[in-house]
Scaffold this motif. Sequence first.
Motif, short mmCIF file in Angstrom:
data_model
loop_
_atom_site.label_atom_id
_atom_site.label_comp_id
_atom_site.label_asym_id
_atom_site.label_seq_id
_atom_site.Cartn_x
_atom_site.Cartn_y
_atom_site.Cartn_z
N UNK A 1 -12.72 -3.00 3.35
CA UNK A 1 -11.41 -2.47 3.70
C UNK A 1 -10.57 -3.52 4.41
N UNK A 2 -11.19 -4.23 5.35
CA UNK A 2 -10.47 -5.29 6.06
C UNK A 2 -10.04 -6.39 5.10
N UNK A 3 -10.88 -6.69 4.14
CA UNK A 3 -10.53 -7.72 3.15
C UNK A 3 -9.32 -7.28 2.33
N UNK A 4 -9.29 -6.02 1.93
CA UNK A 4 -8.16 -5.52 1.15
C UNK A 4 -6.88 -5.51 1.98
N UNK A 5 -6.99 -5.08 3.22
CA UNK A 5 -5.81 -5.08 4.10
C UNK A 5 -5.28 -6.50 4.29
N UNK B 1 -4.93 3.93 -0.05
CA UNK B 1 -4.35 2.61 -0.27
C UNK B 1 -2.82 2.66 -0.29
N UNK B 2 -2.27 3.80 -0.68
CA UNK B 2 -0.82 3.95 -0.74
C UNK B 2 -0.15 3.67 0.60
N UNK B 3 -0.85 4.01 1.70
CA UNK B 3 -0.27 3.80 3.03
C UNK B 3 -0.06 2.32 3.33
N UNK C 1 7.41 0.83 4.90
CA UNK C 1 8.13 1.54 5.96
C UNK C 1 8.63 0.49 6.96
N UNK C 2 9.94 0.32 7.00
CA UNK C 2 10.53 -0.67 7.90
C UNK C 2 10.73 -2.04 7.27
N UNK C 3 10.33 -2.20 6.01
CA UNK C 3 10.51 -3.48 5.33
C UNK C 3 9.28 -4.37 5.43
N UNK D 1 0.82 7.35 5.24
CA UNK D 1 1.29 6.58 6.39
C UNK D 1 0.11 6.14 7.25
N UNK D 2 0.36 5.15 8.09
CA UNK D 2 -0.65 4.66 9.02
C UNK D 2 -0.81 5.68 10.16
#
Length: 288
Positions: free
Chosen positions: A269-273, A171-173, A178-180, A116-117
């Motif tokens: 990381x920002x690029x992946x997000x 990465x799973x998070x 969660x919430x759609x 989770x975040x």
Amino acid sequence: MPEVRSPTVRRRELGALLRALRNQQGLTVEQAADQLLCSPSKVSRMETGHGAATPRDIRDLCNLYDVTDQAERDRLMTLAREGKGQGWWQPYDLEFGIYVGLEAEAVVISGFQSSVVPGLLQTADYARAGHEGAMPRFSPDQIEKRIEAKLTRQRILTQDNPPRFAAVLDEAALHREIGGRSAMALQLARILEMSALPNVTVQVLPYEVGAHPAVESNFTLLELPNPTPGVVFVEGLIGSTYLERVEDLTRYREIFDRLQTIALDQKSSADLIAKILRTYKEGLAAAL
């Protein structure tokens, strides 16, 4: 932002000072308790910050530990008084109120989340969905109170002189809906927004890393102002644990350093997000 003179931290600071004074006198907890005509557990609880010290306790301890400097005695008395105060979070009756009290004055917050975040980065919709999926289930009013408390906690990241916050996310998070899709799109956008702050670092541990030192754990390391010792908060399904021994702090610092080393750097990381965010947006567009 509410006043962040945390009574939790005041008690821990006082405890650290009392422990140092006792050690300077060469006394054990049992010997100090014998002199004070109280139980060793009372002395121990005052030194760990789990028990509040009264003015009489401070007076007697100062006499026992030969604290003659009036300024030092006054400082200890002030910490004891502030340790009995009420933090802004206490009316919310949070089950993790001790953690919030420590977080409120942390100078460095470092944490790993596997699914989770982190709470300091969550949006209201994401947090609400998380509570709605939890067991036992809170009432709607309880959920809204917890969301309000969480959003208030988050202000520490943008206050004057904010703590340094470093998060490593599996990465799973980022993929767990969660919430759609709509809530996830807003949540990932929020992570990108917060990670742009100079005091915030967010790194992603990609799937291809495989096994790593925290593969079965979530934890947060709180570094507190000197002389207050730091704390590791380890989350679990049936409860959470606070680790305070020097060896525990050292171990978790080493683990977190290792996670940061093997995770993607901040830009990658920002690029992946951002890439995953685009997939949520594309999914929403396709559903229209």
